[in-house]
Design an enzyme around this catalytic site. Structure first.
Site, PDB file in Angstrom:
ATOM      1  N   HIS A 198       0.857  -1.191   0.000  1.00  0.00           N
ATOM      2  CA  HIS A 198       0.000   0.000   0.000  1.00  0.00           C
ATOM      3  C   HIS A 198       0.884   1.229   0.000  1.00  0.00           C
ATOM      4  O   HIS A 198       1.803   1.347   0.816  1.00  0.00           O
ATOM      5  CB  HIS A 198      -0.909   0.029   1.241  1.00  0.00           C
ATOM      6  N   ARG A 258     -15.454  11.893   7.470  1.00  0.00           N
ATOM      7  CA  ARG A 258     -14.210  12.545   7.928  1.00  0.00           C
ATOM      8  C   ARG A 258     -13.822  13.666   6.981  1.00  0.00           C
ATOM      9  O   ARG A 258     -13.346  14.724   7.390  1.00  0.00           O
ATOM     10  CB  ARG A 258     -13.075  11.514   8.006  1.00  0.00           C
ATOM     11  N   LYS A 306      -9.261  -2.024   4.782  1.00  0.00           N
ATOM     12  CA  LYS A 306      -9.379  -2.452   3.386  1.00  0.00           C
ATOM     13  C   LYS A 306      -8.296  -3.483   3.045  1.00  0.00           C
ATOM     14  O   LYS A 306      -8.559  -4.490   2.406  1.00  0.00           O
ATOM     15  CB  LYS A 306      -9.268  -1.235   2.455  1.00  0.00           C
TER      16      LYS A 306
END
Ligand code: URA
Length: 421
Positions: free
Chosen positions: A82, A168, A187
């Site tokens: 990621h 958010r 995720k």
């Protein structure tokens, strides 16, 4: 459970139990807890923070709000990466097939770009025919057969994160390390890869501007992953200058192909190799410098002998894409107009402002201001000079790719200003 009691507990600096967090998120995901109470909780977390156990419980609750993939049937160990995102960050395109050449499967679920930061998915979507919206069974089959697949976020993967992230975004609670950690990790963990490597960027075009905060985020991501039973590693990467010499979707795909041919810019190749070594080492449980050196040697070979390129081509084909663009980049979307930007004076490039380049790409049509915007896959910047290069007056700084000559011309000055000399 009375939601306001938990909000008050966090507001006053208390520590929430895993059971309290699980129930709060479950009731938020099913609509019982309204947005205004979740907003208050997010703000309380923003100010009071969360310890490691709370962050893991929040991640776990968000992860369990949707489907969980498992790779028990996959014949290879699994790993993923990621990145917190940057300008010209096309690393995933090379990394997934490169790692797959070493018998490590890479199931990668990526996001679209928003704002100045491009998304891997938009880059892949510029490949004629490429289907990034696979159903999960097809995704799993391609990962097992080819060794890698890159698809888009599916609606049922950590849906609580989708809901909370949107909240958010409009309540000033994005830059909170526990909330970012839970968002990213819910995720990634739902996707199911056993090993995870994080590339946390810092600098003028990064989500985290300063290195100290990037370090905190990296530590939080790794700690949470380890707690949840995954093997994890992280690197910090400067994001002051763009990665490579291109920014913009189809242009980055072309540069990724060059890198997979053993060519391409040195920085792009080096970062790809660094991440690949970590992913393969984690997935195979290889420890120690000697083991890492032989992994690196094997990866360099796979980049230079065409094995990684062939894996990439196989992935593109398996996902419905037309692999002929690999030999003929003109088959990728082409801009209506190109414009070379020239150096106004001789000098040495002190840096290229990645944030400014990101804005130019956005204005050229290569990015999105809002999630629903469509993008021009051909738009962007190529032939970008890099830090340390010496130029004569009139040398090319970069080439702009736009739908019309007028659009390219209107961004010429902004583009020139991005190169610091
Ligand atoms: N990326 C995410 O997926 N979530 C965040 O909160 C920040 C960046």
């Amino acid at each position: 459970m009375v939601p306001q009691w938990l909000i008050e507990k966090k507001r006053d600096g208390g520590v929430l139990s895993a059971a309290e967090i699980e129930e709060f998120i479950r009731l938020y995901a099913d609509g019982t807890i309204p947005d205004y109470q979740m907003s208050a909780m997010a703000m309380a977390i923003f100010f009071r923070g969360m310890d490691e156990a709370e962050t893991a419980a929040l991640t776990d609750a968000m992860m369990r709000s949707g489907a969980l993939l498992d790779w028990d049937d996959c014949p290879m160990p699994t790993a993923d990466k990621h990145s917190t995102g940057g300008i010209g960050d096309k690393i995933s395109l090379m990394l997934a097939p490169l790692v797959a050449t070493q018998g490590v499967a890479v199931p990668m679920i990526s996001g679209r770009g928003l704002g100045i930061t491009g998304g891997t998915l938009d880059k892949l979507d510029s490949i004629p025919g490429y289907n990034s919206r696979l159903e999960i069974p097809d995704f799993k089959r391609i990962v097992s057969e080819v060794g890698c697949s890159i698809i888009g976020q599916t609606a049922n993967l950590a849906p609580a994160d989708g809901k909370l992230y949107a909240l958010r975004d409009v309540t000033g609670t994005v830059p909170s390390i526990p909330l970012i950690t839970a968002s990213i990790m819910s995720k990634k963990l739902a996707e199911g890869a056993a090993s995870l490597v994080f590339d946390v960027k810092f600098g003028r075009a990064a989500f985290m501007r300063d290195r100290a905060n990037a370090e905190k985020l990296a530590a939080s991501l790794v700690a949470t992953g380890l707690r949840m039973g995954r093997r994890c590693d992280a690197i910090l990467t400067p994001m002051d200058d763009p990665h490579g010499r291109t920014a913009g979707n189809a242009l980055e795909v072309a540069e990724a192909v060059e890198t997979l041919k053993g060519e391409g810019p040195a920085d792009t190749r080096a970062l790809t190799l660094d991440l690949a070594v970590r992913m393969v080492a984690l997935a195979k449980g290889a420890d120690g410098e000697d083991a890492k050196k032989s992994i690196r040697d094997a990866l360099v070979k796979a980049l230079d002998n065409g094995a990684a390129l062939e894996k990439f081509a196989a992935m593109v084909e398996a996902q419905g894409g037309d692999r002929r663009f690999i030999d003929n980049p003109m088959l990728l979307p082409q801009a209506g107009a190109t414009l070379d930007i020239k150096a106004p004076a001789a000098g040495t490039v002190a840096g290229v402002d990645a944030e400014k380049i990101g804005r130019v790409v956005l204005e050229l049509g290569g990015g999105r201001r809002a999630a629903a915007d469509t993008i021009d896959p051909a738009a962007g910047v190529s032939n970008l000079v890099q830090r340390g290069e010496t130029l004569s007056k009139g040398d090319r700084l970069m080439t702009l790719h736009a739908a019309t000559p007028a659009l390219a011309e209107s961004l010429a000055e902004e583009a020139r200003m991005a190169v610091i000399m």
